[in-house]
Design a protein around this motif. Structure first.
Motif, PDB file in Angstrom:
ATOM      1  N   ALA A 125      18.023 -41.962  11.597  1.00 17.51           N
ATOM      2  CA  ALA A 125      17.318 -40.781  11.086  1.00 17.51           C
ATOM      3  C   ALA A 125      18.022 -40.237   9.855  1.00 17.51           C
ATOM      4  N   PHE A 126      17.226 -39.623   8.987  1.00 14.89           N
ATOM      5  CA  PHE A 126      17.713 -38.874   7.829  1.00 14.89           C
ATOM      6  C   PHE A 126      17.295 -37.422   8.045  1.00 14.89           C
ATOM      7  N   ASN A 127      18.130 -36.497   7.662  1.00 21.76           N
ATOM      8  CA  ASN A 127      17.820 -35.071   7.817  1.00 21.76           C
ATOM      9  C   ASN A 127      16.821 -34.672   6.724  1.00 21.76           C
ATOM     10  N   ASP A 128      15.534 -34.677   7.059  1.00 24.48           N
ATOM     11  CA  ASP A 128      14.469 -34.405   6.084  1.00 24.48           C
ATOM     12  C   ASP A 128      14.552 -33.017   5.458  1.00 24.48           C
ATOM     13  N   ALA A 129      15.211 -32.075   6.119  1.00 22.98           N
ATOM     14  CA  ALA A 129      15.359 -30.731   5.546  1.00 22.98           C
ATOM     15  C   ALA A 129      16.108 -30.788   4.218  1.00 22.98           C
ATOM     16  N   LEU A 130      16.912 -31.831   4.023  1.00 20.89           N
ATOM     17  CA  LEU A 130      17.694 -31.957   2.790  1.00 20.89           C
ATOM     18  C   LEU A 130      16.828 -32.359   1.593  1.00 20.89           C
ATOM     19  N   ASN A 131      15.617 -32.858   1.850  1.00 19.19           N
ATOM     20  CA  ASN A 131      14.711 -33.184   0.741  1.00 19.19           C
ATOM     21  C   ASN A 131      14.414 -31.947  -0.105  1.00 19.19           C
ATOM     22  N   ASP A 132      14.146 -30.832   0.568  1.00 19.64           N
ATOM     23  CA  ASP A 132      13.781 -29.597  -0.131  1.00 19.64           C
ATOM     24  C   ASP A 132      14.964 -28.666  -0.356  1.00 19.64           C
ATOM     25  N   THR A 133      15.970 -28.752   0.508  1.00 22.63           N
ATOM     26  CA  THR A 133      17.104 -27.820   0.412  1.00 22.63           C
ATOM     27  C   THR A 133      18.439 -28.558   0.568  1.00 22.63           C
ATOM     28  N   PRO A 134      18.810 -29.354  -0.431  1.00 22.00           N
ATOM     29  CA  PRO A 134      20.075 -30.088  -0.341  1.00 22.00           C
ATOM     30  C   PRO A 134      21.289 -29.163  -0.266  1.00 22.00           C
ATOM     31  N   ASP A 135      21.115 -27.929  -0.731  1.00 27.67           N
ATOM     32  CA  ASP A 135      22.241 -26.986  -0.721  1.00 27.67           C
ATOM     33  C   ASP A 135      22.570 -26.470   0.675  1.00 27.67           C
ATOM     34  N   LEU A 136      21.819 -26.909   1.700  1.00 26.57           N
ATOM     35  CA  LEU A 136      22.203 -26.589   3.079  1.00 26.57           C
ATOM     36  C   LEU A 136      23.623 -27.091   3.347  1.00 26.57           C
ATOM     37  N   ILE A 137      23.972 -28.208   2.720  1.00 28.51           N
ATOM     38  CA  ILE A 137      25.314 -28.764   2.894  1.00 28.51           C
ATOM     39  C   ILE A 137      26.362 -27.832   2.292  1.00 28.51           C
ATOM     40  N   ASN A 138      26.044 -27.216   1.143  1.00 28.63           N
ATOM     41  CA  ASN A 138      26.975 -26.254   0.551  1.00 28.63           C
ATOM     42  C   ASN A 138      27.160 -25.040   1.455  1.00 28.63           C
ATOM     43  N   GLU A 139      26.062 -24.608   2.071  1.00 23.82           N
ATOM     44  CA  GLU A 139      26.102 -23.418   2.914  1.00 23.82           C
ATOM     45  C   GLU A 139      26.805 -23.670   4.242  1.00 23.82           C
ATOM     46  N   ASP A 140      26.607 -24.862   4.827  1.00 25.11           N
ATOM     47  CA  ASP A 140      27.173 -25.157   6.141  1.00 25.11           C
ATOM     48  C   ASP A 140      27.450 -26.663   6.255  1.00 25.11           C
ATOM     49  N   PRO A 141      28.545 -27.140   5.640  1.00 24.42           N
ATOM     50  CA  PRO A 141      28.782 -28.584   5.607  1.00 24.42           C
ATOM     51  C   PRO A 141      28.984 -29.227   6.972  1.00 24.42           C
ATOM     52  N   TYR A 142      29.456 -28.457   7.964  1.00 23.61           N
ATOM     53  CA  TYR A 142      29.681 -29.045   9.285  1.00 23.61           C
ATOM     54  C   TYR A 142      28.523 -28.813  10.245  1.00 23.61           C
ATOM     55  N   GLY A 143      27.589 -27.979   9.869  1.00 22.29           N
ATOM     56  CA  GLY A 143      26.396 -27.757  10.674  1.00 22.29           C
ATOM     57  C   GLY A 143      25.201 -28.525  10.140  1.00 22.29           C
ATOM     58  N   THR A 144      25.379 -29.204   9.007  1.00 19.39           N
ATOM     59  CA  THR A 144      24.286 -29.936   8.358  1.00 19.39           C
ATOM     60  C   THR A 144      24.632 -31.419   8.306  1.00 19.39           C
ATOM     61  N   TRP A 145      23.956 -32.196   9.136  1.00 19.08           N
ATOM     62  CA  TRP A 145      24.156 -33.644   9.111  1.00 19.08           C
ATOM     63  C   TRP A 145      23.242 -34.267   8.066  1.00 19.08           C
ATOM     64  N   ILE A 146      23.650 -35.421   7.552  1.00 14.60           N
ATOM     65  CA  ILE A 146      22.852 -36.132   6.552  1.00 14.60           C
ATOM     66  C   ILE A 146      22.045 -37.248   7.217  1.00 14.60           C
ATOM     67  N   PHE A 147      22.705 -38.031   8.067  1.00 12.88           N
ATOM     68  CA  PHE A 147      21.984 -39.080   8.794  1.00 12.88           C
ATOM     69  C   PHE A 147      22.593 -39.271  10.170  1.00 12.88           C
ATOM     70  N   LYS A 148      21.780 -39.909  11.037  1.00 12.04           N
ATOM     71  CA  LYS A 148      22.237 -40.273  12.379  1.00 12.04           C
ATOM     72  C   LYS A 148      22.363 -41.789  12.416  1.00 12.04           C
ATOM     73  N   ILE A 149      23.468 -42.232  13.009  1.00 13.38           N
ATOM     74  CA  ILE A 149      23.705 -43.671  13.110  1.00 13.38           C
ATOM     75  C   ILE A 149      23.945 -44.034  14.572  1.00 13.38           C
ATOM     76  N   LYS A 150      23.377 -45.176  14.977  1.00 11.41           N
ATOM     77  CA  LYS A 150      23.673 -45.717  16.310  1.00 11.41           C
ATOM     78  C   LYS A 150      24.773 -46.749  16.079  1.00 11.41           C
ATOM     79  N   PRO A 151      26.011 -46.379  16.449  1.00 16.64           N
ATOM     80  CA  PRO A 151      27.118 -47.288  16.158  1.00 16.64           C
ATOM     81  C   PRO A 151      27.081 -48.560  17.001  1.00 16.64           C
ATOM     82  N   ASP A 152      27.577 -49.647  16.407  1.00 16.67           N
ATOM     83  CA  ASP A 152      27.716 -50.894  17.157  1.00 16.67           C
ATOM     84  C   ASP A 152      28.686 -50.670  18.321  1.00 16.67           C
ATOM     85  N   GLN A 153      29.731 -49.904  18.070  1.00 12.88           N
ATOM     86  CA  GLN A 153      30.729 -49.561  19.087  1.00 12.88           C
ATOM     87  C   GLN A 153      31.066 -48.081  18.952  1.00 12.88           C
TER      88      GLN A 153
END
Length: 125
Positions: free
Chosen positions: A78-106
């Protein structure tokens, strides 16, 4: 410097945090501070399989562009679609705003990454 203990960090300034059998990935507070006001976050390929360290996407600011790397090997679910319109969410809350979800191999691969104190030591350089 704000560096939470509830996640792991890559030397390339991404953080990773477990959420069930997935991992959330974002960029650290020191990274977003260095970049400045973000104007674009993207180029993340949902469904793509990556190895640890591979480029997973990009963040662009008024100052610079920077690659986002996969902290662990796995499939981007998954990609955090909210970042399409408001990329500055990361500036406001870098640890509360994920960019993508990954299913790790391990899931244990995250244990090979830096803890908060080790990351803080390199983030200050």
């Amino acid at each position: 410097m704000n560096i939470p203990n509830d996640r792991r960090y890559a030397s390339t300034h991404e953080w990773i945090k477990a959420e069930g059998d997935l991992m959330l990935v974002g960029i650290s507070d020191p990274a977003q501070e260095q970049l400045g006001d973000l104007v674009f976050v993207g180029d993340v390929k949902v469904g793509g399989k990556l190895t640890a360290g591979a480029v997973a996407g990009v963040v662009e600011s008024v100052k610079a562009a920077s690659d986002i790397h996969a902290p662990v090997s796995g499939e981007i679910l998954a990609f955090n679609d909210a970042l399409n319109d408001t990329p500055d969410l990361i500036n406001e809350d870098p640890y509360g705003t994920w960019i993508f979800k990954i299913k790790p191999d391990q899931m244990s691969d995250a244990d090979k990454l830096l803890d908060a104190s080790s990351y803080e030591a390199i983030a200050q350089d």
